[in-house]
Motif scaffolding. Structure first.
Motif, PDB file in Angstrom:
ATOM      1  N   TRP A  55       0.829  -1.203   0.000  1.00  0.00           N
ATOM      2  CA  TRP A  55       0.000   0.000   0.000  1.00  0.00           C
ATOM      3  C   TRP A  55       0.864   1.254   0.000  1.00  0.00           C
ATOM      4  O   TRP A  55       0.489   2.276  -0.583  1.00  0.00           O
ATOM      5  N   CYS A  73      -9.543  -3.083   4.495  1.00  0.00           N
ATOM      6  CA  CYS A  73      -8.160  -2.727   4.135  1.00  0.00           C
ATOM      7  C   CYS A  73      -7.619  -1.647   5.054  1.00  0.00           C
ATOM      8  O   CYS A  73      -6.448  -1.681   5.441  1.00  0.00           O
ATOM      9  N   LYS A  76      -6.531  -3.210   8.265  1.00  0.00           N
ATOM     10  CA  LYS A  76      -5.299  -3.989   8.052  1.00  0.00           C
ATOM     11  C   LYS A  76      -4.084  -3.067   7.959  1.00  0.00           C
ATOM     12  O   LYS A  76      -3.017  -3.386   8.481  1.00  0.00           O
ATOM     13  N   MET A  82      -1.501  -5.824   6.488  1.00  0.00           N
ATOM     14  CA  MET A  82      -1.745  -5.769   5.039  1.00  0.00           C
ATOM     15  C   MET A  82      -0.626  -6.542   4.349  1.00  0.00           C
ATOM     16  O   MET A  82       0.553  -6.288   4.583  1.00  0.00           O
TER      17      MET A  82
END
Length: 83
Positions: A55, A73, A76, A82
């Protein structure tokens, strides 16, 4: 009565990047593609990102301090889970 044959059409060319509101209206998680409730993940400075997590790489590549993500998400990201 004269015809305006040489007149140019009224056109507007938009070259701006997508705005924050447009990204939220898309209702699409920019990480996983889910279409449920979106939230914005925000960092203070792009230079604070290390680029270790996927990310982070996505935010660096887009040169954006914000990322529209689904609730799952977002949780996370904040809990470091993630993948």
């Amino acid at each position: 009565m004269s015809a305006n044959v040489d007149g140019l059409p009224n056109t507007i060319i938009v070259t701006a990047k997508t705005s924050l509101i447009d990204r939220l209206k898309a209702k699409l998680c920019e990480y996983c593609g889910a279409t449920n409730d979106l939230e914005m993940h925000h960092v203070r400075k792009l230079k604070d990102l290390k680029g270790r997590q996927p990310w982070e790489k996505l935010m660096i590549a887009r040169r954006r301090k914000t990322l529209a993500v689904c609730h799952s998400c977002h949780q996370k990201i904040h809990h470091g889970k993630m993948d």
